[in-house]
Scaffold this motif. Sequence first.
Motif, PDB file in Angstrom:
ATOM      1  N   ILE A 177       0.870  -1.179   0.000  1.00 31.74           N
ATOM      2  CA  ILE A 177       0.000   0.000   0.000  1.00 31.74           C
ATOM      3  C   ILE A 177       0.905   1.225   0.000  1.00 31.74           C
ATOM      4  O   ILE A 177       1.571   1.527   0.995  1.00 31.74           O
ATOM      5  N   SER A 182      -4.277   3.618  -3.805  1.00 28.74           N
ATOM      6  CA  SER A 182      -4.392   2.360  -3.059  1.00 28.74           C
ATOM      7  C   SER A 182      -5.133   2.579  -1.741  1.00 28.74           C
ATOM      8  O   SER A 182      -5.855   1.688  -1.286  1.00 28.74           O
ATOM      9  N   ILE A 183      -4.971   3.738  -1.130  1.00 32.31           N
ATOM     10  CA  ILE A 183      -5.725   4.056   0.095  1.00 32.31           C
ATOM     11  C   ILE A 183      -7.218   4.164  -0.228  1.00 32.31           C
ATOM     12  O   ILE A 183      -8.072   3.649   0.499  1.00 32.31           O
ATOM     13  N   LEU A 186      -8.660   0.682  -0.703  1.00 36.11           N
ATOM     14  CA  LEU A 186      -8.044  -0.221   0.261  1.00 36.11           C
ATOM     15  C   LEU A 186      -8.853  -1.494   0.486  1.00 36.11           C
ATOM     16  O   LEU A 186      -8.305  -2.607   0.464  1.00 36.11           O
ATOM     17  N   GLU A 187     -10.155  -1.374   0.677  1.00 34.27           N
ATOM     18  CA  GLU A 187     -10.953  -2.557   1.017  1.00 34.27           C
ATOM     19  C   GLU A 187     -10.930  -3.596  -0.095  1.00 34.27           C
ATOM     20  O   GLU A 187     -10.778  -4.797   0.171  1.00 34.27           O
ATOM     21  N   VAL A 190      -7.472  -5.302  -0.064  1.00 31.46           N
ATOM     22  CA  VAL A 190      -7.311  -6.197   1.084  1.00 31.46           C
ATOM     23  C   VAL A 190      -8.089  -7.491   0.867  1.00 31.46           C
ATOM     24  O   VAL A 190      -7.576  -8.592   1.099  1.00 31.46           O
ATOM     25  N   ILE A 196      -0.925  -7.758   3.375  1.00 33.56           N
ATOM     26  CA  ILE A 196      -0.753  -6.335   3.070  1.00 33.56           C
ATOM     27  C   ILE A 196       0.591  -5.879   3.624  1.00 33.56           C
ATOM     28  O   ILE A 196       0.930  -6.171   4.781  1.00 33.56           O
ATOM     29  N   THR A 215      -2.887   6.717   8.976  1.00 38.38           N
ATOM     30  CA  THR A 215      -3.035   5.945   7.739  1.00 38.38           C
ATOM     31  C   THR A 215      -2.668   4.480   7.969  1.00 38.38           C
ATOM     32  O   THR A 215      -3.389   3.566   7.563  1.00 38.38           O
ATOM     33  N   ILE A 219      -5.052   1.046   7.797  1.00 37.39           N
ATOM     34  CA  ILE A 219      -4.733  -0.096   6.933  1.00 37.39           C
ATOM     35  C   ILE A 219      -4.716  -1.385   7.742  1.00 37.39           C
ATOM     36  O   ILE A 219      -5.276  -2.412   7.333  1.00 37.39           O
TER      37      ILE A 219
END
Length: 298
Positions: A177, A182-183, A186-187, A190, A196, A215, A219
């Motif tokens: 990440i 990508s943030i 994120l879900e 993941v 990760i 952050t 994550i």
Amino acid sequence: QSSEIDSLSRLFEIVFKYKERYKFLYDLPFPYNKTRIMEYKIMGNNIKKDEVYTLYFNQNDFIKAQENAILLSKSKNSYNNSKVVYYGDGQGAFEKVNETKDRVVLKAICDFQIYKRKSITYGKGSINDKIEPVLNMIGDVCSTLDYGCALSLVENEKDLSEFMNLTDKKIQLVSKIETNESINNLEEIVKRSDGIMLARGDLALLNPYYNLFQTLDDIIKMAKHYHKSVYMATDILQSLDCGRYIPSRSDIMDLSLACSWECDYVILGYHPNTEILKRKINAAEQICNGFKRGKYRA
């Protein structure tokens, strides 16, 4: 490349000796790799505050340039939407002045030195066509290992699906990440990944560095919610690289934080001196064990 395959073969010979003790994680520049400095025309290698510099992606344009020119590896597109472009791990920074298809004009924000092959947070390039033969070899050789692939600059579930289409091998996917995108996704990343990796160096450059703790915390909570492994990387116990006998206090607290977050794996940086590497491994074990003892006492 045949030479790269030969190097991998020698590496695997060593890995097999310790396969019962370690997890093997192969770091791949997929789906993208970072843009790096290939050449430069700068007095010495000194970047001067407030001077203007030009980034080039075409070698012919770079050759025609007179001074303050930097040639980058080919860039597919920009992944940094901010006005600030960082050098390396943040050792220096530029402000964007102007962008065209073939070049980018920057103004230095501070004094610093640059070196070839160091990264710069402007663009990302694809080398997907070179990955498949290496990927198949890894799958064949590592069939009896606990192994996975760490993927760079993953930004969505589509990137992971494209990777899996390159091979029919069962490979554990560890997504780094690193970017704003990508943030934002994120879900979905993941849920599609087996693990990760907290790539803290790039996260601190491509997101506000003062938000790094929050952050990372977000994550980890997402990864734990979906029962995915968490890897912490970047500059862990780096103070030992400089010849210290014990880690700095900030390094001790850094690794202790990884323990408090219950990270599953910690990735220590490489060092050519085997004694320093041993010291880093021993220090990591002592700090982690010390954290566990203190936790149970409490």
